[in-house]
Scaffold this motif. Structure first.
Motif: not given
Ligand code: FES
Length: 173
Positions: A35-42, A49-55
């Motif tokens: 998921a972190l790779h996907k976010l970085q690619e995008t 702000a994505a941290m709570p959603m990932l958690a």
């Protein structure tokens, strides 16, 4: 200096898009890393702000998500410049003068590795082999590789890219 691959642009971060992008990783092994790779690619980085959603998605604490994100240095935590320039530091490029080229590039951009130029146009990173050793020294701008780069060809390339970045900033106002 020849480009050898086509470029891909990054998208502006929104929580909605981030949620969509990571959703497919939910049930994969190594889900959080994927998921972190996907976010970085995008987006080019992992927005706070994505941290709570990932958690929530991965049933982890925010501290655990933060821990994983900061453990892997590949994940950027801040928005990169309009273009990311990677300069090859591996052996074949070194043999063809990448060290002097790197010095010239840092001077031209006025920033060091892992930094972004004051105008927000370029982020400078290092990379180890772009698979184009026959045309050393190489750099990569976003996803496009350029071979046989000289300080002068780099100066011309970044002048062109800076004016494209400027037009794109004006277009998005
Ligand atoms: S060493 Fe630079 S592209 Fe291979």
């Amino acid at each position: 200096m020849m480009p050898v691959a086509s470029p891909a642009r990054l998208q502006e971060f929104t929580l909605e898009l981030a949620t969509n992008v990571v959703h497919e990783c939910k049930d994969q092994p190594g889900a959080l890393i994927n998921a972190l790779h996907k976010l970085q690619e995008t987006f080019g980085y992992v927005d706070e702000a994505a941290m709570p959603m990932l958690a929530k998605l991965f049933n982890l604490s925010r501290a655990e998500v933060h821990g994983v994100t900061s453990f892997y240095h590949d994940f950027r935590r801040s928005k990169p410049g309009h273009y990311t320039i990677r300069v090859c530091q591996a052996e074949a490029c070194q043999a063809m003068g990448s060290e002097a080229l790197t010095t010239a590039i840092k001077q031209l951009l006025g920033c060091d590795f892992h930094e972004t130029t004051a105008d927000g146009n370029f982020t400078l990173e290092k990379v180890y082999c772009l698979g184009n050793c026959a045309c050393s020294p190489n750099i990569m701008v976003d996803k496009q590789t350029y071979g046989r780069v000289t300080a002068e060809s780099f100066r011309k390339l970044t002048a062109t890219l800076a004016s494209k970045a400027q037009s794109s900033k004006e277009g998005s106002k």
